[in-house]
Design a protein around this motif. Structure first.
Motif, PDB file in Angstrom:
ATOM      1  N   ASN A 163       0.828  -1.209   0.000  1.00 22.93           N
ATOM      2  CA  ASN A 163       0.000   0.000   0.000  1.00 22.93           C
ATOM      3  C   ASN A 163       0.860   1.256   0.000  1.00 22.93           C
ATOM      4  O   ASN A 163       0.548   2.235  -0.683  1.00 22.93           O
ATOM      5  N   ILE A 164       1.947   1.232   0.767  1.00 27.54           N
ATOM      6  CA  ILE A 164       2.862   2.385   0.801  1.00 27.54           C
ATOM      7  C   ILE A 164       3.516   2.570  -0.566  1.00 27.54           C
ATOM      8  O   ILE A 164       3.622   3.689  -1.075  1.00 27.54           O
ATOM      9  N   LEU A 165       3.952   1.466  -1.172  1.00 28.95           N
ATOM     10  CA  LEU A 165       4.610   1.551  -2.472  1.00 28.95           C
ATOM     11  C   LEU A 165       3.657   2.049  -3.560  1.00 28.95           C
ATOM     12  O   LEU A 165       4.089   2.651  -4.543  1.00 28.95           O
ATOM     13  N   ALA A 166       2.368   1.801  -3.382  1.00 23.12           N
ATOM     14  CA  ALA A 166       1.374   2.231  -4.367  1.00 23.12           C
ATOM     15  C   ALA A 166       0.880   3.655  -4.107  1.00 23.12           C
ATOM     16  O   ALA A 166       0.138   4.202  -4.920  1.00 23.12           O
ATOM     17  N   ASN A 167       1.296   4.274  -3.002  1.00 19.95           N
ATOM     18  CA  ASN A 167       0.832   5.612  -2.635  1.00 19.95           C
ATOM     19  C   ASN A 167       1.406   6.654  -3.595  1.00 19.95           C
ATOM     20  O   ASN A 167       2.609   6.894  -3.614  1.00 19.95           O
ATOM     21  N   PRO A 168       0.548   7.308  -4.378  1.00 23.84           N
ATOM     22  CA  PRO A 168       1.048   8.302  -5.329  1.00 23.84           C
ATOM     23  C   PRO A 168       1.515   9.595  -4.658  1.00 23.84           C
ATOM     24  O   PRO A 168       2.206  10.405  -5.279  1.00 23.84           O
ATOM     25  N   GLY A 169       1.183   9.777  -3.382  1.00 22.78           N
ATOM     26  CA  GLY A 169       1.581  10.987  -2.669  1.00 22.78           C
ATOM     27  C   GLY A 169       3.028  10.984  -2.204  1.00 22.78           C
ATOM     28  O   GLY A 169       3.551  12.018  -1.790  1.00 22.78           O
ATOM     29  N   LEU A 170       3.674   9.843  -2.250  1.00 19.09           N
ATOM     30  CA  LEU A 170       5.078   9.742  -1.835  1.00 19.09           C
ATOM     31  C   LEU A 170       5.983   9.741  -3.055  1.00 19.09           C
ATOM     32  O   LEU A 170       5.680   9.105  -4.075  1.00 19.09           O
ATOM     33  N   SER A 171       7.107  10.430  -2.933  1.00 18.43           N
ATOM     34  CA  SER A 171       8.079  10.407  -4.024  1.00 18.43           C
ATOM     35  C   SER A 171       8.734   9.028  -4.070  1.00 18.43           C
ATOM     36  O   SER A 171       8.763   8.305  -3.071  1.00 18.43           O
ATOM     37  N   GLU A 172       9.256   8.692  -5.222  1.00 20.09           N
ATOM     38  CA  GLU A 172       9.914   7.394  -5.380  1.00 20.09           C
ATOM     39  C   GLU A 172      11.140   7.305  -4.471  1.00 20.09           C
ATOM     40  O   GLU A 172      11.435   6.259  -3.902  1.00 20.09           O
ATOM     41  N   GLN A 173      11.828   8.421  -4.295  1.00 23.30           N
ATOM     42  CA  GLN A 173      12.986   8.487  -3.396  1.00 23.30           C
ATOM     43  C   GLN A 173      12.562   8.150  -1.968  1.00 23.30           C
ATOM     44  O   GLN A 173      13.217   7.380  -1.271  1.00 23.30           O
ATOM     45  N   ARG A 174      11.450   8.734  -1.537  1.00 27.05           N
ATOM     46  CA  ARG A 174      10.960   8.503  -0.170  1.00 27.05           C
ATOM     47  C   ARG A 174      10.525   7.044   0.005  1.00 27.05           C
ATOM     48  O   ARG A 174      10.749   6.449   1.058  1.00 27.05           O
ATOM     49  N   LYS A 175       9.907   6.469  -1.007  1.00 29.47           N
ATOM     50  CA  LYS A 175       9.507   5.059  -0.942  1.00 29.47           C
ATOM     51  C   LYS A 175      10.735   4.173  -0.749  1.00 29.47           C
ATOM     52  O   LYS A 175      10.713   3.243   0.056  1.00 29.47           O
ATOM     53  N   ALA A 176      11.801   4.460  -1.487  1.00 25.04           N
ATOM     54  CA  ALA A 176      13.037   3.681  -1.361  1.00 25.04           C
ATOM     55  C   ALA A 176      13.621   3.834   0.040  1.00 25.04           C
ATOM     56  O   ALA A 176      14.096   2.864   0.637  1.00 25.04           O
ATOM     57  N   GLU A 177      13.586   5.052   0.593  1.00 28.85           N
ATOM     58  CA  GLU A 177      14.105   5.282   1.938  1.00 28.85           C
ATOM     59  C   GLU A 177      13.283   4.525   2.975  1.00 28.85           C
ATOM     60  O   GLU A 177      13.842   3.897   3.883  1.00 28.85           O
ATOM     61  N   LEU A 178      11.960   4.582   2.859  1.00 26.00           N
ATOM     62  CA  LEU A 178      11.090   3.848   3.794  1.00 26.00           C
ATOM     63  C   LEU A 178      11.333   2.348   3.680  1.00 26.00           C
ATOM     64  O   LEU A 178      11.361   1.639   4.687  1.00 26.00           O
ATOM     65  N   PHE A 179      11.520   1.896   2.466  1.00 28.54           N
ATOM     66  CA  PHE A 179      11.775   0.481   2.245  1.00 28.54           C
ATOM     67  C   PHE A 179      13.089   0.071   2.885  1.00 28.54           C
ATOM     68  O   PHE A 179      13.176  -0.959   3.559  1.00 28.54           O
ATOM     69  N   ALA A 180      14.127   0.877   2.709  1.00 32.21           N
ATOM     70  CA  ALA A 180      15.442   0.579   3.285  1.00 32.21           C
ATOM     71  C   ALA A 180      15.383   0.572   4.807  1.00 32.21           C
ATOM     72  O   ALA A 180      16.119  -0.181   5.462  1.00 32.21           O
ATOM     73  N   ASP A 181      14.494   1.372   5.390  1.00 34.48           N
ATOM     74  CA  ASP A 181      14.355   1.422   6.841  1.00 34.48           C
ATOM     75  C   ASP A 181      13.781   0.125   7.423  1.00 34.48           C
ATOM     76  O   ASP A 181      13.856  -0.100   8.631  1.00 34.48           O
ATOM     77  N   CYS A 182      13.213  -0.720   6.598  1.00 34.80           N
ATOM     78  CA  CYS A 182      12.658  -1.995   7.062  1.00 34.80           C
ATOM     79  C   CYS A 182      13.751  -2.981   7.466  1.00 34.80           C
ATOM     80  O   CYS A 182      13.487  -3.930   8.200  1.00 34.80           O
ATOM     81  N   PHE A 183      14.962  -2.762   6.983  1.00 35.82           N
ATOM     82  CA  PHE A 183      16.082  -3.643   7.310  1.00 35.82           C
ATOM     83  C   PHE A 183      16.635  -3.268   8.681  1.00 35.82           C
ATOM     84  O   PHE A 183      16.684  -2.095   9.035  1.00 35.82           O
TER      85      PHE A 183
END
Length: 178
Positions: free
Chosen positions: A46-66
């Motif tokens: 759902n976060i990855l599909a959110n059009p309100g977030l920049s692609e850069q921010r999605k990658a950062e949020l994703f990296a924070d999962c580690f």
């Protein structure tokens, strides 16, 4: 599914080739397997599909999962996927990467269904016979399916070897009905 695999294939091949050059196939396989599990999570999707977030921010949020900071190469790979709006492909990328690794190492994982529990000796005999037939190192995942009546059904990818009594009866019924 096939379309997702087609889209994921160039990314998986590129990252596999890079990992092979770095002698880091095992580390990349583990990292991508985890990334694939994270990307498959519904909340993350759902976060990855959110059009309100920049692609850069999605990658950062994703990296924070580690749990630990990501190696630079993996962080860069995630950024490339994000820039191309392909982070959702990570489960397929991870699966393809594992297949490339298995091919490199000449291994295969087989799902074996049997009518009865196999003893350790029977498993070893089956591994030996399948290793010779497939010319690969074989890893078995066994399960009991009493509806087979007897025999085994072996599956890996597109290959199915049905040596079960149920399968033989079905083939006989089909032949008699023709």
């Amino acid at each position: 599914m096939a379309q997702l695999t087609t889209l994921a294939r160039p990314y998986a091949k590129a990252v596999f080739d890079a990992a092979k050059e770095q002698n880091a196939v095992d580390q990349w396989d583990q990292a991508l397997a985890f990334a694939g599990l994270v990307a498959a999570d519904q909340e993350v999707a759902n976060i990855l599909a959110n059009p309100g977030l920049s692609e850069q921010r999605k990658a950062e949020l994703f990296a924070d999962c580690f749990e630990e900071p990501l190696p630079e190469a993996l962080r860069n790979f995630l950024l490339i996927l994000a820039e191309n709006k392909r982070l959702a492909l990570l489960p397929e990328v991870a699966t393809l990467f594992s297949l490339y690794r298995a091919d490199l190492e000449r291994t295969v994982k087989l799902a074996v269904n049997t009518a009865f529990e196999l003893s350790a000796d029977e498993q070893q005999k089956l591994i030996k016979a399948l290793s010779e037939k497939l010319e690969r190192k074989v890893e078995l995942e066994t399960a009991v399916d009493q509806s087979l009546i007897g025999g085994v059904v072996v599956r890996t990818g597109d290959l199915v070897i049905d040596a079960s009594v149920r399968g033989k009866l079905a083939r006989m019924a089909k032949a008699l009905g023709s």
